[in-house]
Design an enzyme around this catalytic site. Structure first.
Site, PDB file in Angstrom:
ATOM      1  N   ASP A 193       0.859  -1.184   0.000  1.00 36.71           N
ATOM      2  CA  ASP A 193       0.000   0.000   0.000  1.00 36.71           C
ATOM      3  C   ASP A 193       0.898   1.237   0.000  1.00 36.71           C
ATOM      4  O   ASP A 193       1.687   1.441   0.927  1.00 36.71           O
ATOM      5  CB  ASP A 193      -0.897  -0.020   1.239  1.00 36.71           C
ATOM      6  N   ASP A 219      -2.803   2.354  -6.186  1.00 39.51           N
ATOM      7  CA  ASP A 219      -1.769   2.435  -5.154  1.00 39.51           C
ATOM      8  C   ASP A 219      -1.726   1.262  -4.183  1.00 39.51           C
ATOM      9  O   ASP A 219      -1.012   1.318  -3.177  1.00 39.51           O
ATOM     10  CB  ASP A 219      -1.923   3.734  -4.356  1.00 39.51           C
ATOM     11  N   GLU A 220      -2.457   0.190  -4.453  1.00 37.59           N
ATOM     12  CA  GLU A 220      -2.343  -0.971  -3.575  1.00 37.59           C
ATOM     13  C   GLU A 220      -2.667  -2.253  -4.319  1.00 37.59           C
ATOM     14  O   GLU A 220      -3.414  -2.256  -5.297  1.00 37.59           O
ATOM     15  CB  GLU A 220      -3.226  -0.836  -2.339  1.00 37.59           C
TER      16      GLU A 220
END
EC number: 2.7.7.7
Length: 360
Positions: free
Chosen positions: A20, A114-115
């Site tokens: 993350d 983003d993760e």
């Protein structure tokens, strides 16, 4: 104590990493503009009905959070600096990050720009892989990422948040049940604020508290999700990393503190909903062909209206035009509106767009 049942027992040999990025959008802006470094930054619109898309850690210390109204964020942090989102830049950086992931495994389940979950079962040390990924991300993008390592997705995701920012947490099988039992209900992935509040009313504050309640009692109060809650509280989660995962829809909705009856008020109230939907679309890097408007009236009667296009909705102005058109067709409303929602479905991967189609 309720004992969750398993078919053949849990697989404790898996090695799952959840990566993350730390305050991704805001961190990209601080990286690219030195004047923003060390200052409270909000990515989003600063106008009266704007919404915070992302907040830097400096802003979070004041209580600023994503999806918060910009006026509320400004009230909490008078020195807050607003920056307009640059989703094309975030997508480019995300591509770099996923290139790094693929050096280690092809079993990747992206959750957003983003993760992601990574299944690295079979490697000698999942911690070493996670550290190598974090080091490469920092060296190649100038950004930091946090990672959680465990034997299932639930614990890996919780672990990635344990030592943020720029941290790592490893939960081995021997520690999983104990960790989950001590975990506050509010940190369970899948338990939102409303459900957490309801559990608190019943004296359920931790995973251990969950395990003291009979499964039937929990199902009566929390529905089918009760079985998942019980297994998670015992440190169990057999969901696979779905590296061919296809999302069916992306949407957002808002319930208003007061019913809205006038046309101008409804169009103004639709803007923050569209902000939230487009932020989620951009994070997932998806496009879709069907836009659905959801309207719930003051008497809780609910209707939906949808419009499909031959080509994917690739830009925010197109989404706005379709959603506003659907709302316009319903005016004047026969009674007050308490909720508006917008969903994009019939999803597909985003196609490259020209200069006129760049996001925002």
């Amino acid at each position: 104590m309720t004992e969750p049942t398993t078919d053949g027992g849990p697989d404790l040999t898996r090695k799952i990493i959840h990566v993350d990025m730390d305050a991704f959008f805001a961190s990209v802006e601080q990286r690219d503009d030195p004047a923003l470094r060390g200052k409270p930054v909000a990515v989003g619109g600063s106008r009266e009905r704007g919404v915070v898309v992302a907040a830097s850690y400096e802003a979070r210390r004041y209580g600023v959070r994503s999806a918060m109204a910009s006026v509320t964020a400004r009230r909490k942090c008078p020195d807050l600096l607003f920056v307009r989102p640059r989703f094309d830049v975030y997508k480019s950086v995300s591509d770099q990050i996923h290139t790094i992931f693929r050096r280690h495994t092809d079993r990747i389940e992206p959750l957003s720009l983003d993760e992601a979950y990574l299944d690295v079962t079979g490697v000698p040390s999942a911690r070493d892989v996670a550290e190598a990924i974090r080091a490469a991300i920092h060296a190649e993008t100038g950004l930091t990422a946090s990672a959680g390592v465990s034997y299932n997705k639930f614990l890996a995701k919780v672990a990635s948040d344990q030592n943020k920012p720029d941290g790592i947490c490893v939960i081995p099988p021997s520690a999983g049940p104990r960790f989950a039992a001590a975990l506050p209900i509010g940190r369970f992935h899948g338990i939102g604020p409303v459900t957490a509040a309801k559990m608190t009313e019943h004296g359920i504050l931790t995973g251990a508290d969950l395990l003291t309640r009979p499964a039937d009692w929990l199902r009566t109060r929390f529905g089918k999700a009760a079985d998942y809650y019980l297994r998670a509280a015992a440190g169990l989660d057999d969901r696979p990393v779905r590296f061919n995962r296809i999302r069916k829809s992306i949407g957002a909705e808002r319930t208003f503190s007061a019913d809205i009856s006038n046309d101008d008020g409804l169009f103004a109230a639709l803007d923050p909903v569209l902000d939230a939907v487009w932020e989620r679309i951009a994070r997932s890097d998806a496009a879709g062909r069907t836009v659905t408007l959801k309207v719930k009236y003051q008497d809780f009667h609910q209707i939906t209206r949808a419009r499909s296009s031959l080509h994917p909705v690739a830009t925010r102005p197109v989404l706005d035009d379709i959603a506003r058109g659907l709302l316009r067709d319903l005016l004047p409303v026969p009674k007050g509106v308490r909720l508006l929602g917008v969903t994009l479905s019939a999803l597909c991967e985003r196609e490259p767009v020209g200069v006129t189609g760049l996001l925002l």
